[in-house]
Design a protein around this motif. Structure first.
Motif, PDB file in Angstrom:
ATOM      1  N   GLN A 111     -18.305  68.382  52.898  1.00  0.00           N
ATOM      2  CA  GLN A 111     -18.277  67.228  51.933  1.00  0.00           C
ATOM      3  C   GLN A 111     -16.688  66.298  51.822  1.00  0.00           C
ATOM      4  O   GLN A 111     -16.960  65.569  50.156  1.00  0.00           O
ATOM      5  CB  GLN A 111     -18.000  68.513  50.864  1.00  0.00           C
ATOM      6  N   SER A 112     -16.571  66.568  52.360  1.00  0.00           N
ATOM      7  CA  SER A 112     -14.786  65.329  52.072  1.00  0.00           C
ATOM      8  C   SER A 112     -15.051  64.720  52.424  1.00  0.00           C
ATOM      9  O   SER A 112     -15.788  63.594  53.174  1.00  0.00           O
ATOM     10  CB  SER A 112     -14.071  66.257  52.701  1.00  0.00           C
ATOM     11  N   ASP A 113     -14.643  63.430  52.059  1.00  0.00           N
ATOM     12  CA  ASP A 113     -14.277  62.215  52.533  1.00  0.00           C
ATOM     13  C   ASP A 113     -12.930  61.076  52.926  1.00  0.00           C
ATOM     14  O   ASP A 113     -13.251  60.845  53.743  1.00  0.00           O
ATOM     15  CB  ASP A 113     -14.688  60.811  50.678  1.00  0.00           C
ATOM     16  N   GLN A 114     -11.798  62.726  54.036  1.00  0.00           N
ATOM     17  CA  GLN A 114     -11.030  62.293  54.706  1.00  0.00           C
ATOM     18  C   GLN A 114     -11.661  62.681  56.040  1.00  0.00           C
ATOM     19  O   GLN A 114     -12.305  63.034  56.192  1.00  0.00           O
ATOM     20  CB  GLN A 114     -10.109  63.796  53.848  1.00  0.00           C
ATOM     21  N   GLN A 115     -10.542  61.976  56.476  1.00  0.00           N
ATOM     22  CA  GLN A 115     -11.062  61.779  58.072  1.00  0.00           C
ATOM     23  C   GLN A 115      -9.571  63.204  58.386  1.00  0.00           C
ATOM     24  O   GLN A 115      -8.741  63.368  57.881  1.00  0.00           O
ATOM     25  CB  GLN A 115     -10.054  60.753  59.081  1.00  0.00           C
ATOM     26  N   ALA A 116     -10.233  63.683  60.094  1.00  0.00           N
ATOM     27  CA  ALA A 116      -9.360  64.700  60.364  1.00  0.00           C
ATOM     28  C   ALA A 116      -8.386  63.299  60.842  1.00  0.00           C
ATOM     29  O   ALA A 116      -8.447  62.600  61.284  1.00  0.00           O
ATOM     30  CB  ALA A 116     -10.486  64.943  61.869  1.00  0.00           C
ATOM     31  N   ASP A 141      -5.179  66.167  46.779  1.00  0.00           N
ATOM     32  CA  ASP A 141      -6.660  65.977  46.280  1.00  0.00           C
ATOM     33  C   ASP A 141      -8.017  67.469  47.309  1.00  0.00           C
ATOM     34  O   ASP A 141      -9.388  67.061  46.696  1.00  0.00           O
ATOM     35  CB  ASP A 141      -7.230  64.652  46.576  1.00  0.00           C
ATOM     36  N   ILE A 142      -7.725  68.543  47.305  1.00  0.00           N
ATOM     37  CA  ILE A 142      -8.197  69.703  47.681  1.00  0.00           C
ATOM     38  C   ILE A 142      -8.135  70.624  47.129  1.00  0.00           C
ATOM     39  O   ILE A 142      -7.314  71.066  46.613  1.00  0.00           O
ATOM     40  CB  ILE A 142      -8.478  70.155  48.964  1.00  0.00           C
ATOM     41  N   GLU A 143      -9.178  71.221  46.616  1.00  0.00           N
ATOM     42  CA  GLU A 143      -9.243  71.860  45.794  1.00  0.00           C
ATOM     43  C   GLU A 143      -9.476  73.809  46.613  1.00  0.00           C
ATOM     44  O   GLU A 143      -8.120  74.532  46.049  1.00  0.00           O
ATOM     45  CB  GLU A 143     -11.445  72.559  45.015  1.00  0.00           C
ATOM     46  N   GLN A 144     -10.475  73.629  48.186  1.00  0.00           N
ATOM     47  CA  GLN A 144     -10.379  74.942  48.248  1.00  0.00           C
ATOM     48  C   GLN A 144     -10.019  74.915  49.676  1.00  0.00           C
ATOM     49  O   GLN A 144     -10.344  73.604  50.488  1.00  0.00           O
ATOM     50  CB  GLN A 144     -11.770  75.971  48.604  1.00  0.00           C
ATOM     51  N   TYR A 145      -9.063  75.494  50.505  1.00  0.00           N
ATOM     52  CA  TYR A 145      -8.940  75.093  52.463  1.00  0.00           C
ATOM     53  C   TYR A 145      -8.865  75.940  52.218  1.00  0.00           C
ATOM     54  O   TYR A 145      -7.330  76.824  51.910  1.00  0.00           O
ATOM     55  CB  TYR A 145      -7.431  74.003  52.329  1.00  0.00           C
ATOM     56  N   THR A 146      -7.909  76.775  53.438  1.00  0.00           N
ATOM     57  CA  THR A 146      -7.870  77.698  54.947  1.00  0.00           C
ATOM     58  C   THR A 146      -6.579  77.426  55.815  1.00  0.00           C
ATOM     59  O   THR A 146      -7.227  76.380  56.168  1.00  0.00           O
ATOM     60  CB  THR A 146      -8.858  78.190  55.691  1.00  0.00           C
ATOM     61  N   VAL A 147      -5.810  78.223  55.602  1.00  0.00           N
ATOM     62  CA  VAL A 147      -4.748  77.594  57.039  1.00  0.00           C
ATOM     63  C   VAL A 147      -5.087  78.819  57.941  1.00  0.00           C
ATOM     64  O   VAL A 147      -4.365  80.152  57.803  1.00  0.00           O
ATOM     65  CB  VAL A 147      -3.307  77.556  56.274  1.00  0.00           C
TER      66      VAL A 147
END
Length: 383
Positions: free
Chosen positions: A189-194, A301-307
């Motif tokens: 769903q993200s428009d970012q790249q790895a 700019d990310i609402e949810q993420y896991t580390v």
């Protein structure tokens, strides 16, 4: 299907990680099963010899030359020891993927010397490993990355991207070795790249200081750091390094974050004589904030993420407490949740790089931001 042994020796100089992996397929279809894993400690005199050339600009060239062969011989012997302990015949292994021992990392943004390209040096001659084990050995992975416009680090993004991308979850794969780094894997769903980037110090400054002051290889269980108090003025001075605010991706090493860096910060703040346990407490917090401030910038700019955390720093509970407190709201967990032993992760990722060298294609990693799409490594045959 290939059985590949991944070897990793990091900047902490504690020993050699040896991971026997079964790898199915290649590219985004790659599947990895970790069959066996061990870490074999380096002898103390060997560590001392490596430290004579590690991250130093002026060294004894004869020691460097000798170590290049000696590390290869030693790593070959360690692989044989591991295979014997596992009762796995060498002929059942397709190849070895050897990272080698980094002794100097010199991106131009760090050296400011425009006479030379970005450069890095890992020693441990692969021909010695291949000769000692009778197994084809692929090594010196970082040079191809540099030759195609990269800075030679971090390389974890290639294996991370192929193995651990998830369509529904934004992931930061945080590795805390001597230097801390992460791989960012966006969801579909993200428009970012790895991409992958170094962050700053992980264990390196803590390990260097505890060796100098206490004669110990590490602050086990953060016993010393827990007994001290964070010196806020010193912490502020440590956090002023411009590298920490540079845009991602970026790379660094102990060439910057070392005891000289610490002592300069102590001198600027008039804190040369503070208790050593307070220095350790401050260094622990410094590593944590270098990590979390970087992750927060990347995740703004990310609402949810896991580390997902791996590397030697995973075993420093005080460091993890600081990280979790600073990243309140994010889920911080161990890399084992993704099905791989966190201590084995980096060795496994080099096995993946070797698999791509043998069976992959540059197009498999073309979607990674600001990193060349290449297959890396040089091949040494045993005979």
């Amino acid at each position: 299907m290939r059985r590949i042994i991944g070897l990793m020796s990091g900047t902490s100089l504690d020993g050699l990680d040896i991971a026997l992996c079964t790898i199915y397929g290649s590219g985004k279809e790659s599947k990895l099963h970790l069959e066996k894993f061990t870490t074999l400690d380096y002898p103390a005199d060997f560590r001392d010899r490596v430290r004579q050339v590690f991250a130093k600009r002026e060294i004894d060239q004869q020691v460097l030359c000798g170590l290049h062969g000696q590390i290869g011989v030693l790593h070959g012997q360690m692989v044989n020891q591991a295979l014997s302990g596992w009762d796995v015949p060498a002929q059942d292994v397709d190849c070895i993927a050897s990272h080698g021992q980094t002794v100097y990392h010199a991106p131009r943004h760090l050296t400011n010397d425009m006479r030379f390209p970005d450069s890095t040096l890992q020693i441990g001659e692969a021909d010695h490993i291949a000769s000692a084990t009778g197994i084809i050995t692929i090594a010196d992975f970082r040079q191809k990355h540099i030759a195609h416009g990269g800075q030679g680090a971090p390389l974890a993004v290639y294996g991370d991207y192929l193995l651990f991308s998830d369509p529904a979850e934004n992931r930061f794969l945080l590795n805390i070795g001597g230097i801390s780094n992460f791989t960012f894997l966006p969801s579909d769903q993200s428009d970012q790249q790895a991409y992958a980037t170094d962050l700053g110090p992980g264990n390196t400054m803590m390990n260097q200081y505890v060796l100098e002051q206490y004669g110990l290889e590490m602050d086990r269980d953060a016993h010393i750091a827990r007994s001290g108090t964070v010196e806020k003025q010193l912490l502020t001075a440590l956090l002023t390094e411009p590298f920490l605010d540079q845009s991602f991706p970026k790379t660094t090493g102990p060439e910057l974050f070392n005891l000289d860096y610490l002592k300069q910060a102590q001198s600027r703040t008039g804190q040369l004589d503070i208790p050593s346990e307070n220095v350790m407490a401050t260094l622990n917090m410094f590593s944590a904030l270098a990590i979390t401030q970087g992750i927060k910038r990347a995740a703004k700019d990310i609402e949810q993420y896991t580390v997902f955390v791996s590397g030697g720093g995973l075993h420093n509970e005080l460091l993890l407490e600081h990280i979790r407190a600073s990243l309140n709201g994010a889920r911080v967990t161990t890399f084992s949740e993704l099905g791989v032993n966190p201590d084995a992760k980096e060795a496994c990722l080099f096995a993946i790089l070797a698999n791509e060298t043998l069976a992959g294609a540059p197009a498999n990693v073309s979607a990674i931001k600001d990193s060349p799409a290449v297959c890396m490594g040089k091949v040494s045959f045993p005979y």
